[in-house]
Design a protein around this motif. Structure first.
Motif, PDB file in Angstrom:
ATOM      1  N   ALA A   1       0.832  -1.209   0.000  1.00 19.84           N
ATOM      2  CA  ALA A   1       0.000   0.000   0.000  1.00 19.84           C
ATOM      3  C   ALA A   1       0.864   1.255   0.000  1.00 19.84           C
ATOM      4  O   ALA A   1       0.569   2.228  -0.714  1.00 19.84           O
ATOM      5  CB  ALA A   1      -0.928  -0.009   1.218  1.00 19.84           C
ATOM      6  N   GLN A   2       1.925   1.251   0.781  1.00 26.46           N
ATOM      7  CA  GLN A   2       2.845   2.390   0.789  1.00 26.46           C
ATOM      8  C   GLN A   2       3.477   2.589  -0.583  1.00 26.46           C
ATOM      9  O   GLN A   2       3.569   3.704  -1.090  1.00 26.46           O
ATOM     10  CB  GLN A   2       3.945   2.172   1.836  1.00 26.46           C
ATOM     11  CG  GLN A   2       3.494   2.334   3.271  1.00 26.46           C
ATOM     12  CD  GLN A   2       4.623   2.024   4.234  1.00 26.46           C
ATOM     13  OE1 GLN A   2       5.162   0.925   4.249  1.00 26.46           O
ATOM     14  NE2 GLN A   2       4.998   2.996   5.051  1.00 26.46           N
ATOM     15  N   TYR A   3       3.920   1.483  -1.177  1.00 28.53           N
ATOM     16  CA  TYR A   3       4.591   1.564  -2.474  1.00 28.53           C
ATOM     17  C   TYR A   3       3.633   2.067  -3.554  1.00 28.53           C
ATOM     18  O   TYR A   3       4.030   2.841  -4.435  1.00 28.53           O
ATOM     19  CB  TYR A   3       5.155   0.188  -2.851  1.00 28.53           C
ATOM     20  CG  TYR A   3       6.087   0.219  -4.038  1.00 28.53           C
ATOM     21  CD1 TYR A   3       7.262   0.965  -4.005  1.00 28.53           C
ATOM     22  CD2 TYR A   3       5.791  -0.492  -5.202  1.00 28.53           C
ATOM     23  CE1 TYR A   3       8.125   1.009  -5.088  1.00 28.53           C
ATOM     24  CE2 TYR A   3       6.647  -0.462  -6.294  1.00 28.53           C
ATOM     25  CZ  TYR A   3       7.811   0.283  -6.228  1.00 28.53           C
ATOM     26  OH  TYR A   3       8.664   0.328  -7.306  1.00 28.53           O
ATOM     27  N   ALA A   4       2.375   1.659  -3.464  1.00 28.86           N
ATOM     28  CA  ALA A   4       1.371   2.118  -4.425  1.00 28.86           C
ATOM     29  C   ALA A   4       1.150   3.623  -4.326  1.00 28.86           C
ATOM     30  O   ALA A   4       0.750   4.271  -5.305  1.00 28.86           O
ATOM     31  CB  ALA A   4       0.052   1.383  -4.188  1.00 28.86           C
ATOM     32  N   GLN A   5       1.435   4.186  -3.147  1.00 28.24           N
ATOM     33  CA  GLN A   5       1.301   5.639  -2.952  1.00 28.24           C
ATOM     34  C   GLN A   5       2.594   6.369  -3.303  1.00 28.24           C
ATOM     35  O   GLN A   5       2.690   7.583  -3.125  1.00 28.24           O
ATOM     36  CB  GLN A   5       0.911   5.940  -1.500  1.00 28.24           C
ATOM     37  CG  GLN A   5      -0.516   5.524  -1.165  1.00 28.24           C
ATOM     38  CD  GLN A   5      -0.819   5.742   0.307  1.00 28.24           C
ATOM     39  OE1 GLN A   5      -0.122   5.253   1.182  1.00 28.24           O
ATOM     40  NE2 GLN A   5      -1.875   6.490   0.585  1.00 28.24           N
ATOM     41  N   GLY A   6       3.600   5.615  -3.746  1.00 30.77           N
ATOM     42  CA  GLY A   6       4.848   6.243  -4.161  1.00 30.77           C
ATOM     43  C   GLY A   6       5.907   6.306  -3.095  1.00 30.77           C
ATOM     44  O   GLY A   6       6.910   7.009  -3.253  1.00 30.77           O
ATOM     45  N   TYR A   7       5.722   5.551  -1.994  1.00 33.42           N
ATOM     46  CA  TYR A   7       6.717   5.578  -0.921  1.00 33.42           C
ATOM     47  C   TYR A   7       7.298   4.183  -0.720  1.00 33.42           C
ATOM     48  O   TYR A   7       6.574   3.219  -0.446  1.00 33.42           O
ATOM     49  CB  TYR A   7       6.116   6.071   0.396  1.00 33.42           C
ATOM     50  CG  TYR A   7       7.172   6.314   1.451  1.00 33.42           C
ATOM     51  CD1 TYR A   7       8.031   7.412   1.350  1.00 33.42           C
ATOM     52  CD2 TYR A   7       7.334   5.441   2.519  1.00 33.42           C
ATOM     53  CE1 TYR A   7       9.025   7.621   2.296  1.00 33.42           C
ATOM     54  CE2 TYR A   7       8.316   5.650   3.473  1.00 33.42           C
ATOM     55  CZ  TYR A   7       9.167   6.747   3.345  1.00 33.42           C
ATOM     56  OH  TYR A   7      10.154   6.951   4.272  1.00 33.42           O
ATOM     57  N   LEU A   8       8.617   4.069  -0.850  1.00 38.76           N
ATOM     58  CA  LEU A   8       9.318   2.796  -0.665  1.00 38.76           C
ATOM     59  C   LEU A   8       9.751   2.663   0.788  1.00 38.76           C
ATOM     60  O   LEU A   8      10.498   3.498   1.295  1.00 38.76           O
ATOM     61  CB  LEU A   8      10.533   2.725  -1.591  1.00 38.76           C
ATOM     62  CG  LEU A   8      11.414   1.480  -1.480  1.00 38.76           C
ATOM     63  CD1 LEU A   8      10.631   0.224  -1.839  1.00 38.76           C
ATOM     64  CD2 LEU A   8      12.649   1.613  -2.360  1.00 38.76           C
ATOM     65  N   CYS A   9       9.281   1.620   1.439  1.00 36.35           N
ATOM     66  CA  CYS A   9       9.580   1.435   2.861  1.00 36.35           C
ATOM     67  C   CYS A   9      10.099   0.016   3.070  1.00 36.35           C
ATOM     68  O   CYS A   9      10.519  -0.643   2.117  1.00 36.35           O
ATOM     69  CB  CYS A   9       8.312   1.703   3.676  1.00 36.35           C
ATOM     70  SG  CYS A   9       8.612   2.075   5.435  1.00 36.35           S
ATOM     71  N   GLU A  10      10.094  -0.433   4.316  1.00 36.96           N
ATOM     72  CA  GLU A  10      10.521  -1.793   4.664  1.00 36.96           C
ATOM     73  C   GLU A  10       9.585  -2.289   5.778  1.00 36.96           C
ATOM     74  O   GLU A  10       8.720  -1.548   6.227  1.00 36.96           O
ATOM     75  CB  GLU A  10      11.994  -1.812   5.056  1.00 36.96           C
ATOM     76  CG  GLU A  10      12.426  -0.787   6.069  1.00 36.96           C
ATOM     77  CD  GLU A  10      11.934  -1.112   7.452  1.00 36.96           C
ATOM     78  OE1 GLU A  10      12.080  -2.252   7.911  1.00 36.96           O
ATOM     79  OE2 GLU A  10      11.376  -0.205   8.095  1.00 36.96           O
ATOM     80  N   PRO A  11       9.687  -3.547   6.208  1.00 37.27           N
ATOM     81  CA  PRO A  11       8.658  -4.112   7.082  1.00 37.27           C
ATOM     82  C   PRO A  11       8.399  -3.367   8.387  1.00 37.27           C
ATOM     83  O   PRO A  11       7.240  -3.231   8.800  1.00 37.27           O
ATOM     84  CB  PRO A  11       9.174  -5.537   7.345  1.00 37.27           C
ATOM     85  CG  PRO A  11       9.930  -5.886   6.115  1.00 37.27           C
ATOM     86  CD  PRO A  11      10.612  -4.594   5.716  1.00 37.27           C
ATOM     87  N   HIS A  12       9.433  -2.880   9.064  1.00 33.71           N
ATOM     88  CA  HIS A  12       9.220  -2.201  10.352  1.00 33.71           C
ATOM     89  C   HIS A  12       8.419  -0.911  10.163  1.00 33.71           C
ATOM     90  O   HIS A  12       7.446  -0.655  10.874  1.00 33.71           O
ATOM     91  CB  HIS A  12      10.562  -1.902  11.021  1.00 33.71           C
ATOM     92  CG  HIS A  12      11.439  -3.105  11.146  1.00 33.71           C
ATOM     93  ND1 HIS A  12      12.131  -3.623  10.071  1.00 33.71           N
ATOM     94  CD2 HIS A  12      11.752  -3.888  12.204  1.00 33.71           C
ATOM     95  CE1 HIS A  12      12.819  -4.677  10.465  1.00 33.71           C
ATOM     96  NE2 HIS A  12      12.613  -4.867  11.750  1.00 33.71           N
ATOM     97  N   GLY A  13       8.835  -0.104   9.192  1.00 33.99           N
ATOM     98  CA  GLY A  13       8.114   1.128   8.905  1.00 33.99           C
ATOM     99  C   GLY A  13       6.711   0.874   8.386  1.00 33.99           C
ATOM    100  O   GLY A  13       5.787   1.648   8.655  1.00 33.99           O
ATOM    101  N   ALA A  14       6.539  -0.221   7.647  1.00 34.38           N
ATOM    102  CA  ALA A  14       5.216  -0.556   7.122  1.00 34.38           C
ATOM    103  C   ALA A  14       4.233  -0.843   8.252  1.00 34.38           C
ATOM    104  O   ALA A  14       3.060  -0.440   8.199  1.00 34.38           O
ATOM    105  CB  ALA A  14       5.316  -1.761   6.181  1.00 34.38           C
ATOM    106  N   ILE A  15       4.708  -1.537   9.286  1.00 32.34           N
ATOM    107  CA  ILE A  15       3.848  -1.818  10.439  1.00 32.34           C
ATOM    108  C   ILE A  15       3.447  -0.524  11.137  1.00 32.34           C
ATOM    109  O   ILE A  15       2.272  -0.290  11.441  1.00 32.34           O
ATOM    110  CB  ILE A  15       4.563  -2.775  11.418  1.00 32.34           C
ATOM    111  CG1 ILE A  15       4.687  -4.166  10.803  1.00 32.34           C
ATOM    112  CG2 ILE A  15       3.813  -2.839  12.757  1.00 32.34           C
ATOM    113  CD1 ILE A  15       5.516  -5.144  11.621  1.00 32.34           C
ATOM    114  N   ALA A  16       4.432   0.337  11.384  1.00 36.45           N
ATOM    115  CA  ALA A  16       4.142   1.605  12.062  1.00 36.45           C
ATOM    116  C   ALA A  16       3.165   2.449  11.252  1.00 36.45           C
ATOM    117  O   ALA A  16       2.273   3.099  11.808  1.00 36.45           O
ATOM    118  CB  ALA A  16       5.439   2.372  12.308  1.00 36.45           C
ATOM    119  N   TYR A  17       3.326   2.439   9.929  1.00 34.47           N
ATOM    120  CA  TYR A  17       2.427   3.196   9.046  1.00 34.47           C
ATOM    121  C   TYR A  17       1.000   2.659   9.130  1.00 34.47           C
ATOM    122  O   TYR A  17       0.046   3.427   9.294  1.00 34.47           O
ATOM    123  CB  TYR A  17       2.938   3.111   7.606  1.00 34.47           C
ATOM    124  CG  TYR A  17       1.904   3.467   6.557  1.00 34.47           C
ATOM    125  CD1 TYR A  17       1.612   4.793   6.258  1.00 34.47           C
ATOM    126  CD2 TYR A  17       1.227   2.457   5.862  1.00 34.47           C
ATOM    127  CE1 TYR A  17       0.661   5.116   5.298  1.00 34.47           C
ATOM    128  CE2 TYR A  17       0.280   2.777   4.905  1.00 34.47           C
ATOM    129  CZ  TYR A  17       0.001   4.098   4.619  1.00 34.47           C
ATOM    130  OH  TYR A  17      -0.955   4.417   3.678  1.00 34.47           O
TER     131      TYR A  17
END
Length: 424
Positions: free
Chosen positions: A340-356
């Protein structure tokens, strides 16, 4: 600066003693006896990161360290930015991975190295710490090559990412790394057993460099102010911060920032399947399960060491633990959040994805959300590439170490074996 042992409040130390000892009697955590209320928050937020951090740490530590030395410590430690990036409507990321080891631990690790070099006194020092992923690299690089300081880092074999391992297990010199055939909680227990062994402590000058050391914790307070400084005054008034949580040092630092007067409306503790704290906040029962391995390995902690400090802050400030938000995601949900983050144009990783995702689920109308990005996506290259179907180039800092051979020793989960190893 006066600090007390949370388990044994009669044990009181100054900042230098707390930095040198790491842990107090009976493995108790040191905590500031007083935390000042800063009255000039807006003036502080108008300053650059280094200058602001010098003032914040001066307020916390006091006059124990001369001003010129403390200023130099901060300047030498904080040599990289912590940008805030917009991810979605009313949701921002605080990127803490722009330091030399591409993780938030660079702030605390580098400041602790500066602090210990300043207050160490005579004699040899052995840093013993456990890592679930990022602490190891930050500590190893911060202390690498420092005279008369040996570093031993324990990590759970096969339970951190290959690139995380390469980043701190390829240095050699005064850095020794040990892959333990167990999970992170077992590594932490070995560290605690070492600190309980008074003869061993004295023989090797034992100290710890993970988030139980107060110097690391105080350094982390500074980037919460840096995040607020990059938001508007209006956004700061209803700011909700989601912290990816493993050992809970990061959340503790944020709560200290709030205690100092930083206007943060509330915090959310975001965890993976190792959800001891979210379950505790819901039921009132502290029931750690066996630690399970997840995509977000730096949060694979079932018995968070810093939780007593969180409870101490809530008690001292008259806050209710019901005000602390929480949430947990399993691996499937983590993958969905990352996509979902990547679809919005933001590249993250698992820890940040959980916090988001936990933030997004709990953010209310009129609030501004901020989540902490604690590591560069490339540190989790294999999982991020698989989940998103992309190829990630390696930053130079990772690529250099990825080409080097591992220098780790391997050890069973046995304190007698570790003790002999430390005395070698």
């Amino acid at each position: 600066m006066n600090l007390y042992n949370i388990k044994h409040p009669e044990q009181q130390v100054n900042f230098a003693q707390a930095v040198r000892q790491g842990l107090g009697k009976d493995q108790g955590l040191f905590f500031p006896a007083t935390i000042p209320q800063l009255s000039n928050i807006d003036e502080l937020l108008a300053l650059p990161l280094v200058e602001r951090s010098q003032k914040i740490l001066r307020a916390l530590i006091g006059d124990e360290i001369p001003a010129d030395k403390l200023n130099a410590m901060v300047k030498n430690a904080f040599t990289f930015p912590a940008p805030v990036v917009k991810v979605a409507e009313n949701i921002y990321a605080l990127e803490l991975f722009h330091g030399p080891t591409l993780a938030f631990k660079d702030f605390g690790g580098r400041f602790m190295a500066q602090a210990l070099a300043t207050v160490r006194g005579d004699g040899k020092i052995t840093i013993l710490t456990a890592t679930s992923g990022d602490t190891g690299a930050a500590v190893a690089h911060a202390f690498y090559g420092l005279e008369n300081i040996d570093v031993v880092i324990l990590y759970p074999k096969g339970k951190i990412s290959p690139l995380q391992e390469k980043l701190f297990c390829t240095l050699g010199g005064n850095i020794r790394t040990v892959a333990i055939n167990a999970d992170f909680d077992a590594c932490q227990t070995l560290v605690k057993q070492a600190f309980d062994d008074e003869e061993l402590r004295q023989a090797i000058g034992l100290n710890s460099a993970n988030s139980i050391n107060i110097s690391r914790l105080l350094a982390q307070v500074c980037y919460y102010f840096e995040a607020a400084a990059q938001l508007t005054a209006e956004q700061r008034q209803n700011l909700v911060v989601s912290v990816p949580s493993g050992n809970f040092g990061n959340l503790t630092a944020g709560l200290i920032a709030k205690t100092l007067g930083l206007p943060i409306k509330r915090f959310i503790a975001s965890t993976n399947a190792n959800d001891t704290v979210p379950r505790y906040l819901q039921t009132g029962e502290w029931q750690p399960n066996a630690t399970v391995a997840t995509l977000s390995n730096a949060m694979d902690v079932s018995r968070p060491n810093n939780w007593p400090r969180v409870e101490e802050l809530f008690k001292r400030n008259g806050w209710n633990l019901s005000e602390l938000g929480s949430g947990a995601l399993n691996d499937a949900q983590t993958e969905t959040a990352l996509k979902a983050q990547y679809a919005q144009g933001y590249l993250c990783e698992p820890h940040g994805a959980i916090a988001y995702q936990v933030l997004k689920d709990q953010l209310q109308e009129g609030e501004t959300g901020l989540f902490l990005c604690t590591a560069h996506p490339a540190k989790f290259k294999e999982s991020v590439e698989r989940i998103l179907g992309i190829e990630l180039p390696l930053p130079d800092a990772l690529d250099k170490h990825n080409k080097l051979p591992l220098l780790s020793d391997e050890m069973d989960n046995d304190f007698a074996t570790l003790r002999a190893y430390l005395l070698k």
